[in-house]
Design an enzyme around this catalytic site. Sequence first.
Site, PDB file in Angstrom:
ATOM      1  N   GLU A 167       0.639  -1.161   0.107  1.00 28.64           N
ATOM      2  CA  GLU A 167      -0.027  -0.082  -0.070  1.00 28.64           C
ATOM      3  C   GLU A 167       0.915   1.193   0.101  1.00 28.64           C
ATOM      4  OE1 GLU A 167      -2.370   0.785   3.848  1.00 28.64           O
ATOM      5  OE2 GLU A 167      -3.473   2.296   2.352  1.00 28.64           O
ATOM      6  N   ARG A 206       6.120 -12.538   9.069  1.00 26.05           N
ATOM      7  CA  ARG A 206       6.494 -11.304   8.862  1.00 26.05           C
ATOM      8  C   ARG A 206       8.019 -11.145   9.687  1.00 26.05           C
ATOM      9  NH1 ARG A 206       2.747  -7.112  10.620  1.00 26.05           N
ATOM     10  NH2 ARG A 206       3.753  -6.143   8.907  1.00 26.05           N
ATOM     11  N   LYS A 223       4.879   0.354  10.241  1.00 21.21           N
ATOM     12  CA  LYS A 223       4.723   1.484   9.550  1.00 21.21           C
ATOM     13  C   LYS A 223       4.506   2.551  10.277  1.00 21.21           C
ATOM     14  CE  LYS A 223       3.836   0.058   4.579  1.00 21.21           C
ATOM     15  NZ  LYS A 223       2.882   0.380   3.653  1.00 21.21           N
TER      16      LYS A 223
END
Length: 552
Positions: A32, A256, A266
């Site tokens: 994104e 992850r 983020k």
Amino acid sequence: MEERSLNFLEEIIEKDLAEGKYKSIYTRFPPEPNGYLHIGHAASICLNFGLAIKYQGKCNLRFDDTNPVTEETEYVESIMNDVKWLGFNWDELRYTSDYFEQLYAYAVQLIRQGDAYVDDSTAEQMAATKGDINKPGTDSAWRSRSIDENLALFEEMRAGKYPDGAKVLRAKVDMAHPNLLMRDPIIYRIKHAHHHRTGDAWCIYPMYDFAHGQSDSIEQITHSICTLEFIHHRPLYDWFIQKLGIFPSHQYEFARRNLTYTVMSKRKLLQLVNEKHVAGWDDPRMPTISGLRRRGYTPESIRNFADTIGIAKRDNITDVSLLEFCIRENLNKVANRVMAVLDPVKLVITNYPEGQTEEFDAENNPEDEQGGSRKVPFSREIWIEREDFQEQATKKFFRLAPGLMVRLKYAYIVRCDDFKKDEQGVVTEIYCSYLPESKSGNDTSGLKVKGTIHWVSVPHAQTAEVRLYDRLFRVENPANEDGDFKDYINPDSLQVVANAYIEPALTQAQPGDRFQFLRKGYFCADKDSTPGHLVFNRTVGLKDSWAKEAKK
RNA sequence: AGUCCAAUGGUGUAAUGGUAGCACAACAGAUUUUGGUUCUGUUUGUCUAGGUUCGAAUCCUGGUUGGACUACCA
């Protein structure tokens, strides 16, 4: 070629290929554009693009841009730049927003099939009827609207007849499903917001769940790889594909990657930037790809790191020392050696004629036979590292102290005779005598010294700013500590040496050039450099077994 | 509490019913005109209790521990 075992995704792919399920594979990296990519994304990039390369398939770069409120063109550009810099080429550049019209048609199809409905509930009402982990939800009062009414309402939503939040389109699944995501998830919401690509063409936007799987399907993605937190979405992912009757992409999840002494979300990284704890997304202390690049990391070292940590499905936190190992291993082979003194003290060679200078040949890289050499000027007065001198040598100290000898790299052996201190007790000058017959390359002195130190000739020295970076946090896993993660920021993560002395040859350095400052570490010329003012970032220090010994 | 996922040295990752291996880290030594590099060696591990089997890290059952899920974010 080294025999390597397959990770669980490679096993799945090889099985699918062997069974003829697919003729070739197709993956995608789907960020994104709402922030900069970090080292965790790098692992995902290496995975997706790497699998496509390994199995002669394809990999797309797709921007998952369904939330116009948080997404920006700046992020799109940085992401493309980072992927390219890492060394990968996408087959197709796509945007989920390319599919808005198609996704709208899919939604209409669902409504026609009786699989979706327009709900007038407020967010609060929806939360209240959702149930929870132990309690089933209850059907919305709007769940039984007629297909025609739903069709008309959805069209009006698109036409802009309703304000934000007035209505949503929901999939009609099962309000009692044990998986909360299956309790009639929202698939379209109203947002009168400007989109970075579609502008004001739309005021309704699909949710992630109604965009990602369909985009995969449109692109004929065979293996849609994402992180573990999406595992609960898979039943929904499959539900939409089945209801729509479209190309059956399959979703696979892996854990992850985390790294010690940093944060990887983020949201947290954005906070560090916005609250000025760092100088920007590409601050060399950031775990972002742009930060690592500015720090001096090479694409090769990051790819090698991603390869070494592998992939799996269990939670993990990789020791940052492995990343440091990867960059040292790479730079050791390719970085030219130069001499720079960061914390200088003057050394005078009392028996070397005043005004005399010499030039010595200095090999650029002992690990590279083709590396060549350069000239390094030498004179009576030189700068050496303050830590290379002790008034009284501690045990196992192989450097300078009264009575001790060292070799000056590429030059002569010197013996320390004396030194001078100021009123504060700070050593200001060190006096040595040199052995003319010990000249590097034709040493006939017969002496063996244990230490060799670097130096810069005083009259020839140039200056540079050197930024010494250390880990951004004091604790291994700041996100796991009590309280605010920012309380654990390392106050000494940046130390600036305003005037380091560098050898003349280094003044040719261009931003991005990487060097080993002999005995100090690997450094990279920063983009802040100007012709008269060079700036170097410390990428990583050399392994320092003396530092360990000295602590004992 | 419900559903799902995962548990192998300090860290990461292999072993796919048959010798628990590799890398990093740590430690010791050799080499070295970088206390770098290189080389050699050492320490440290299958969450737990049962079961299946000639044989289990691997298969089965229970437990324990950790994680994820209850956004009109992705």
